[in-house]
Scaffold this active site. Structure first.
Site, short mmCIF file in Angstrom:
data_model
loop_
_atom_site.label_atom_id
_atom_site.label_comp_id
_atom_site.label_asym_id
_atom_site.label_seq_id
_atom_site.Cartn_x
_atom_site.Cartn_y
_atom_site.Cartn_z
N HIS A 1 1.81 4.34 -3.01
CA HIS A 1 1.71 5.84 -2.72
C HIS A 1 3.46 6.27 -3.46
CE1 HIS A 1 -1.73 6.49 -1.10
NE2 HIS A 1 -1.53 5.85 0.38
N HIS B 1 0.70 -0.83 -0.44
CA HIS B 1 0.10 0.24 0.06
C HIS B 1 0.78 1.19 0.30
CE1 HIS B 1 -3.54 2.87 1.05
NE2 HIS B 1 -2.43 3.20 1.90
N GLU B 2 2.44 1.49 0.96
CA GLU B 2 2.87 2.52 0.98
C GLU B 2 3.26 2.57 0.00
OE1 GLU B 2 1.65 4.50 3.27
OE2 GLU B 2 0.66 3.18 4.46
#
Length: 265
Positions: free
Chosen positions: A61, A57-58
């Site tokens: 980003h 997820h990170e």
């Protein structure tokens, strides 16, 4: 960052590779019903896979920001998938894992520091914010693929239920992250398109957005609507509420493994 690492790109962190190894070994333990108790194997599998998904997820980003113009994410180590490189490991890893253990809900994690002034264009800013929850949505689709493809009949029940529970965590993380609440990714998608005056008025509330969301989830009516929505999404993905519920029971091995498990065929 050395010249050689710059030429070859950031190296994947050994910590992340270790998490993948734990995920794979514990998944095999659940599937093969190895010597360790099934519930404990499910617990290891779900927790390690959940941390892997937080890293992805990170990373999503950071990778989107990198291609959008913020090359500083490379120097910060965000592209190595190392969870210890996050701005706040407590928010990004520890709290989401605790919420899974305590409540069986996928808490939005969070924090890679993006230098937004390096990124040009409102669409790019929106994509940076959307990349994380879209990763959770993609993982939910991948984890439920055996269900909606009708390929779970011969899968061991414990592994099947563990997959269902892990997929549910991805669904809840995606849904919560996409809420247009200050401090969450959903608001980050909308923010570039708002007027500067409105953004300034909303900015002070951003640190409290996630707290407000979870406070609302304590309201029985809101909680019921939220879980009905999650259940509808899981059903659309081919996963029954029984499979998810049994997955949670296996996961909470300290309460005793479920008995007389029956799942839809």
């Amino acid at each position: 960052m050395s010249a050689s690492s710059t030429r070859s790109g950031p190296q994947i962190s050994p910590i992340f590779l270790g998490l993948l190894a734990v995920t794979g070994v514990s998944a095999w333990g659940v599937w093969a019903d190895a010597a360790v108790p099934t519930g404990f194997a499910v617990f290891l599998f779900v927790v390690s896979a959940w941390i892997v998904s937080l890293c992805l997820h990170e990373y999503a980003h950071a990778r989107t920001a990198f291609h959008g113009g913020d090359v500083s994410v490379g120097a910060k180590g965000y592209l190595t998938l190392n969870p210890l490189k996050y701005t706040h490991a407590l928010l990004s890893v520890v709290l989401p894992v605790l919420f899974v253990v305590m409540g069986g809900i996928g808490l939005p994690g969070g924090a890679v520091f993006i230098e937004r002034d390096r990124i040009r264009g409102r669409l790019r800013h929106s994509l940076v914010s959307a990349a994380g929850p879209l990763t959770n949505a993609a993982l939910a689709a991948a984890l439920t693929a055996p269900f909606w493809l009708g390929a779970v009949d011969d899968v061991p029940v414990a592994f099947r239920c563990a997959l269902a529970f892990l997929a549910m965590l991805q669904v809840t993380a995606a849904v919560l992250n996409f809420l247009p609440v200050p401090g969450l990714d959903g608001y980050g998608v909308l923010e570039p398109w708002l007027s500067p005056a409105l953004r300034r008025r909303v900015e002070p509330f951003a640190p409290f957005g996630l707290i407000a969301v979870f406070a609302c989830l304590w309201i029985p009516e809101v909680n019921a609507v939220f879980w009905q929505g999650v259940d509808s999404l899981m059903t659309a993905l081919g996963v029954s509420w029984q499979e998810t519920a049994y997955g949670l029971e296996y996961f909470r091995f300290w309460e005793g493994e479920p008995r007389n498990v029956t799942v839809p065929r």
